[in-house]
Design an enzyme around this catalytic site. Structure first.
Site, PDB file in Angstrom:
ATOM      1  N   GLU A   1     -22.315   1.135 -71.645  1.00  0.00           N
ATOM      2  CA  GLU A   1     -21.664   0.300 -70.643  1.00  0.00           C
ATOM      3  C   GLU A   1     -20.904  -0.839 -71.324  1.00  0.00           C
ATOM      4  O   GLU A   1     -21.469  -1.469 -72.197  1.00  0.00           O
ATOM      5  CB  GLU A   1     -22.674  -0.284 -69.655  1.00  0.00           C
TER       6      GLU A   1
ATOM      7  N   ALA B   1     -30.806  -5.899 -72.192  1.00  0.00           N
ATOM      8  CA  ALA B   1     -31.307  -4.571 -71.863  1.00  0.00           C
ATOM      9  C   ALA B   1     -30.190  -3.775 -71.199  1.00  0.00           C
ATOM     10  O   ALA B   1     -29.180  -4.339 -70.803  1.00  0.00           O
ATOM     11  CB  ALA B   1     -32.501  -4.672 -70.915  1.00  0.00           C
TER      12      ALA B   1
ATOM     13  N   GLU C   1     -33.685  -4.366 -64.665  1.00  0.00           N
ATOM     14  CA  GLU C   1     -33.245  -3.019 -65.059  1.00  0.00           C
ATOM     15  C   GLU C   1     -33.782  -1.946 -64.118  1.00  0.00           C
ATOM     16  O   GLU C   1     -33.108  -0.965 -63.834  1.00  0.00           O
ATOM     17  CB  GLU C   1     -33.653  -2.714 -66.507  1.00  0.00           C
TER      18      GLU C   1
ATOM     19  N   HIS D   1     -31.702  -1.719 -61.077  1.00  0.00           N
ATOM     20  CA  HIS D   1     -30.473  -0.959 -61.321  1.00  0.00           C
ATOM     21  C   HIS D   1     -30.643   0.540 -61.083  1.00  0.00           C
ATOM     22  O   HIS D   1     -29.666   1.239 -60.830  1.00  0.00           O
ATOM     23  CB  HIS D   1     -30.031  -1.118 -62.778  1.00  0.00           C
TER      24      HIS D   1
ATOM     25  N   GLU E   1     -24.560  -5.762 -60.600  1.00  0.00           N
ATOM     26  CA  GLU E   1     -25.233  -6.868 -61.292  1.00  0.00           C
ATOM     27  C   GLU E   1     -25.741  -7.953 -60.352  1.00  0.00           C
ATOM     28  O   GLU E   1     -26.796  -8.524 -60.581  1.00  0.00           O
ATOM     29  CB  GLU E   1     -24.303  -7.460 -62.357  1.00  0.00           C
TER      30      GLU E   1
HETATM   31 ZN    ZN Z   1     -27.710  -5.636 -65.076  1.00  0.00          ZN
END
Ligand code: ZN
Length: 1035
Positions: free
Chosen positions: A304, A439, A474, A477, A496
């Site tokens: 990413e 992370a 995380e 996500h 985010e």
């Molecule tokens: Zn993130």
């Protein structure tokens, strides 16, 4: 819904796109085509999505010149238009004109009926076109490249539109984003990394579906040496094809002489070789030293946002979701990991093993693909139907318990909260020795820095808070980002902002003992500070270059995104409405992509009472414009009037003054101010609005617990009433509200709305303040001013500032103990107070710290400094020659990463100039100090007096090396620029910073963080000019 599906039948009859047909079959010189209009019997169709990205000027032309199909009656008009428009059309990179019905604009009517009136309109139109053509033609230095006018070229305005491939042929695509004609369905990836030579070979077999007729396939590849390319359609035989590559955009393309037809399936197979990356992105190599002193090599990925293309050729945009089957070969002593569980292991004739992973059970964006080749060990546990494992280098397995436990709890929480179970059979959390970001949420294989995942046996709860919140982020996500992905990077906040919001809210439920609320509050304050600058950007912002994509990873996407979600949740009248809307959004877009409006629509759909807020209307005002409102309160008797305006620290852009937000203003008053039931809501949609309160109300506090993303100015009387209330009894407000008042008044002082005396009046109550959030915020603000004064050599003011801080916080500082402390909130309070005290050289503090360091060294590893005190102890130690050396020795042997990092910050806090230079160089070199820590080193050095000018020189001298290590626009580069420049406050420094960044040109001059740096220096300068005399009088 796919807007193109409606038009499939119409589209088949349309003339071909200029790119696909006229130009690339014969590859004529574009300039020649410009002279010969007959080369264009009609205005050919644009590939449907291209129109979206046209610059505004060209859009006008495209619209006029034939967005709709033309019939015979229209020919005259058309050819006249062509005569005038053609030369422009062919010079401009973005001007493949369109006759596609798929464009999103309604067809023009001006040329459809050749009546007299229409003729007049046509002539008028042509004059406009001609004038625009002339204006654009003579724009100084502009060659109409895709990059706009950045590339000055005054001598040759007729520059070819289409870029040249590496082999000299024209590259058949001119846009940054890929065409939508082809969609990948699945990838079969075979990777053969060699950890001795640090190279790898690979085969990427991509099955695709043709969505719209096309003669070209365009995808991404970066730094890959593609050695063989074959292509097959349906059941036909595969044949070799020639690949074209355009390196500046990291694109490759295959051209076909015959159209691929919508509905066809085809397979592109690419064989390639490459080097493992030496930076922190792509497929990169890393190493660590094991307990026997042996160097161990490993390889891992970080894709990413734009680096999957460095590991395999692919359609590297978030909306090109596909499935992945991955095979990786390895030496027998290594292990491999990827997104999915291992399906089988093959023995290769070379003696190597090949691990084959199951095909992903979900469609996935390329940036979420991950694989690792290493010799890690792990702990595992079954949670619901998922095997959760935590991997680390073998020496650190004992530090993985906490992460496993926390990961398991959070996974259960999210499964329940989202009402959708985590969809994969396994979830690995892996600590990587070399890792730049905190992370990365790769689906099923989350990678972490060691500090963000590993917790020592005796780690403090503050250290656990860091690890738990990164895991919570995380894991969030896996739903917000992985299951439902933003369609394009402009809406990065959907990933985010959500993950950040969920990270705090999940921990408040799952691990309330971690007191995460204080951290979330301070994060919202910092988001306001950044968003108050003119250089900020809307939450949802257009992005059209790699640098712009990188720059989206900033506090606006993360923290402002999270803050506005909190505000929305707090303002919805029915409990659980927010959650229901979120669940609806996740279910509706599960496995696909969404944009901001999709989210608001889902939340609006579950709205229960129509008289309440319209979520879309309200939230659009927060995501589509930059900045936030300042709400000013004025009161006359029982009438309270609120007005809103854009809180903009530097108001050199008048256009934003008309911004309006739909603000769910909350308020409490002196009769009821603490409990949530006291909170009342008034929705301010217009410039001003009023409501009534009983005349007996003495004071009002708006923005209850600072759940809204705005700043409040109470006017002189309003502030005086609050100051008086707090000085009588600080606990009439929640600690969040007290912190919010402190934050707001400093911000208003920076804006010039209150005097610094008013700030000090409010702070007078601080000697009675004992709670964490208000103290932390006041210390942060005062320390910022202290540092600015220090760097302006205002020695007398610095000394007085120190005594001011000691006067207000001294007694609280002296109450702090140096023993283990359980409460996270108290640890936060203690570490902030003691770090300030020792930094100001308060003797009691420095003595205690030195003594503790001595005991620690003498104990030979048996005594532990409480986790929250380690930083202050190491900082103090680093100020003495002898202890600095001791600390450096400890740094090189200590294995636990969180402690090691605090030692590094200690080392970098030295005020010895030679050591500062050494540590900066070591950070860049990367042997003793990992390069991933350089941003931390730089920010620490800059907070001291001695080092900040060294850093500025260092950055200027080493800029090229820095952007080699960290991409232009990346969070690391943003942080480095901010650290180095945010404490300048003079014209001389402003000029220096400006001229340095200007000289960088394409190596970073366009970055938003540069604008932010310049703006911050100007603000510092202004604040100093306005307040130095007050400070002299006051202190
Ligand atoms: Zn993130």
């Amino acid at each position: 819904m796919d807007p193109f599906d409606n038009h499939t039948s119409e589209r088949a009859n349309l003339p071909r796109n200029m790119i696909e047909n006229s130009m690339f079959e014969e590859e004529p010189d574009v300039v020649d085509l410009a002279k010969d209009s007959s080369a264009f019997p009609t205005f050919p169709a644009l590939d449907p999505d291209e129109v979206v990205y046209e610059p505004r000027s060209s859009r006008l032309l495209v619209r006029g010149l034939g967005e709709n199909e033309m019939d015979e009656d229209e020919e005259d008009c058309e050819s006249s238009a062509r005569l005038l428009g053609m030369s422009f059309m062919n010079r401009s990179s973005a001007h493949r004109s369109s006759s596609s019905p798929y464009t999103r604009q309604s067809p023009p009517r001006s040329c459809s009926r050749p009546s007299a009136r229409t003729m007049v309109v046509c002539v008028l139109f042509l004059v406009i076109v001609a004038s625009m053509t002339m204006v654009l033609y003579f724009l100084p230095g502009c060659t109409f490249t895709r990059a706009g006018c950045r590339k000055p070229n005054k001598t040759s305005p007729l520059e070819p539109v289409y870029p040249l491939s590496t082999n000299g042929e024209l590259f058949p695509w001119t846009q940054y984003r890929l065409p939508r004609s082809i969609h990948p369905l699945s990838y079969d990836l075979t990777l053969n990394p060699n950890l001795d030579t640090l190279t790898f070979t690979g085969i990427s077999v991509i099955s695709m579906s043709v969505l719209h007729n096309t003669k070209v396939i365009v995808l991404h590849s970066s730094d890959l040496n593609i050695t063989k390319a074959t292509f097959k359609i349906g059941d036909k035989k595969a044949s070799d094809v020639t690949l074209l590559e355009y390196k500046p955009r990291q694109q490759i393309a295959v051209k076909f002489s015959e159209e691929l037809k919508a509905g066809q399936h085809c397979v592109l197979t690419l064989e390639y070789s490459a080097k493992l990356s030496h930076t922190y992105d792509g497929f990169y190599n890393s190493s660590y030293t094991d307990k026997d002193g042996q160097k161990r090599v490993l390889a891992a990925t970080q894709f990413e946002p734009l680096s999957a293309r460095k590991a395999f050729p692919c359609f590297d945009e978030p909306s090109f979701k596909a499935t992945f089957l991955i095979r990786i070969s390895r030496k027998p002593e290594y292990m491999t990991l990827s997104n999915m569980p291992k399906a089988k292991i093959n023995q290769l004739p070379s003696g190597l093993m090949q691990d084959e992973f199951e095909r992903t059970s979900v469609n996935m964006s390329t940036y979420l693909v991950a694989f690792i080749i290493a010799d890690f060990s792990h702990l595992s546990r079954n949670v619901s139907d998922t095997l959760v494992s935590v991997y680390s280098v073998p020496e650190k397995t004992e530090h993985t318990d906490y992460a496993l436990d926390t990961g398991a709890k959070l996974l259960e929480f999210y499964n329940e909260f989202c009402e959708i179970n985590y969809p994969l059979k396994k979830l690995d959390l892996v600590a990587i020795p070399d890792f730049l970001a905190g992370a990365m949420e790769n689906w099923g294989l989350i990678t972490f820095r060691e500090t963000s995942l590993l917790v020592g046996k005796q780690s403090s709860s503050l250290e656990k808070q860091v690890v738990a919140s990164v895991i919570a982020h995380e894991l969030a996500h896996q739903w917000f980002g992985n299951l439902v992905t933003m369609s394009w990077w402009n809406d990065l906040w959907l990933n985010e902002g959500f993950a950040t919001y969920m990270q705090y809210t999940s921990l408040q439920t799952v691990l309330p003992q971690l007191d995460i609320g204080n951290l979330f509050l301070s994060v919202r304050f910092r988001a306001l500070d950044k968003d108050a600058l003119n250089s900020s950007h809307p939450v949802s912002t257009e992005v059209d270059s790699p640098e712009e994509v990188e720059e989206m990873f900033d506090s606006v996407s993360y923290e402002k995104g999270a803050s506005i979600l909190l505000m929305l949740n707090a303002s919805l009248p029915i409990e659980q409405q927010f959650r229901k809307g979120i669940i609806q959004y996740l279910k509706e877009f599960s496995g696909s992509n969404a944009d901001t409006n999709d989210l608001w629509n889902s939340l609006t759909e579950v709205e229960v009472s129509p008289q309440h807020l319209n979520v879309s209307e309200m939230m659009n005002s927060w995501t589509s414009q930059k900045g936030f409102p300042l709400v000013t309160v004025s009161r006359k008797g029982d009438q309270v009037t609120l007005t809103q305006e854009h809180f903009l620290l530097t108001a050199d852009n008048a256009t934003h003054n008309s911004s309006l937000w739909t603000i769910p203003v909350t308020y409490v008053n002196d009769s009821c101010s603490l409990a949530p039931e006291c909170r009342q809501v008034f929705t301010l949609k217009t410039k001003s609005g009023s409501f009534k309160v009983p005349e007996s109300v003495k004071w009002l506090k708006l923005n209850y617990r600072h759940s809204g993303f705005y700043i409040v100015h109470y006017g002189d009387e309003g502030w005086a009433a609050l100051v008086s209330a707090l000085s009588t009894n600080a606990t009439v407000l929640t600690q969040d509200d007290r912190a919010s008042l402190i934050h707001n008044i400093f911000a208003l002082s920076r804006l010039g709305r209150v005097t610094f005396n008013q700030v000090l009046n409010l702070l007078n109550y601080m000697s009675n303040e004992t709670e964490t959030s208000p103290v932390l915020e006041a210390l942060l603000q005062l320390n910022n001013i202290y540092r600015l004064l220090d760097k302006r050599h205002e020695t007398k003011l610095v000394a007085r500032m120190k005594s001011y801080i000691m006067h207000h916080f001294g007694s609280l500082m002296r109450k702090q103990t140096w023993e283990e402390e359980e409460s996270v909130s108290k640890q936060e309070l203690r570490s902030a107070l003691l770090e300030t005290a020792c930094n100001l050289n308060e003797e009691n503090c420095t003595q205690q710290a030195r003594a503790l360091f001595k005991k620690y060294v003498e104990s030979n590893g048996t005594l532990r400094i409480p986790g929250d005190l380690q930083q202050v102890v190491f900082n103090v130690a680093a100020q003495s020659d002898e202890d600095w050396e001791t600390l450096l020795n400890l740094y090189s042997v200590v294995t636990f990463d969180a402690e090691k990092r605090k030692m590094l910050r200690g080392l970098a806090s030295t005020q010895d100039a030679r050591r500062i230079v050494w540590i900066l160089k070591a950070g860049l070199k990367g042997d003793i100090i990992q390069t991933q820590e350089l941003p931390l080193v730089i920010s620490t050095v800059c907070s001291g007096f001695t080092g900040y000018l060294f850093v500025w020189d260092f950055i200027q001298q080493n800029w090229d090396l820095l952007i080699e290590r960290f991409p232009v626009g990346s969070f690391a580069i943003q942080s480095i620029i901010k650290s180095a420049t945010s404490q300048f406050s003079t014209q001389a420094h402003l000029d220096q910073v400006k001229s340095f960044f200007l000289s960088l040109k394409e190596r970073g001059s366009q970055m938003r963080s540069v604008q932010e740096a310049l703006e911050t220096i100007r603000l510092n300068q202004r604040w100093m000019d306005e307040n130095l005399s007050t400070l002299h009088n006051w202190l």
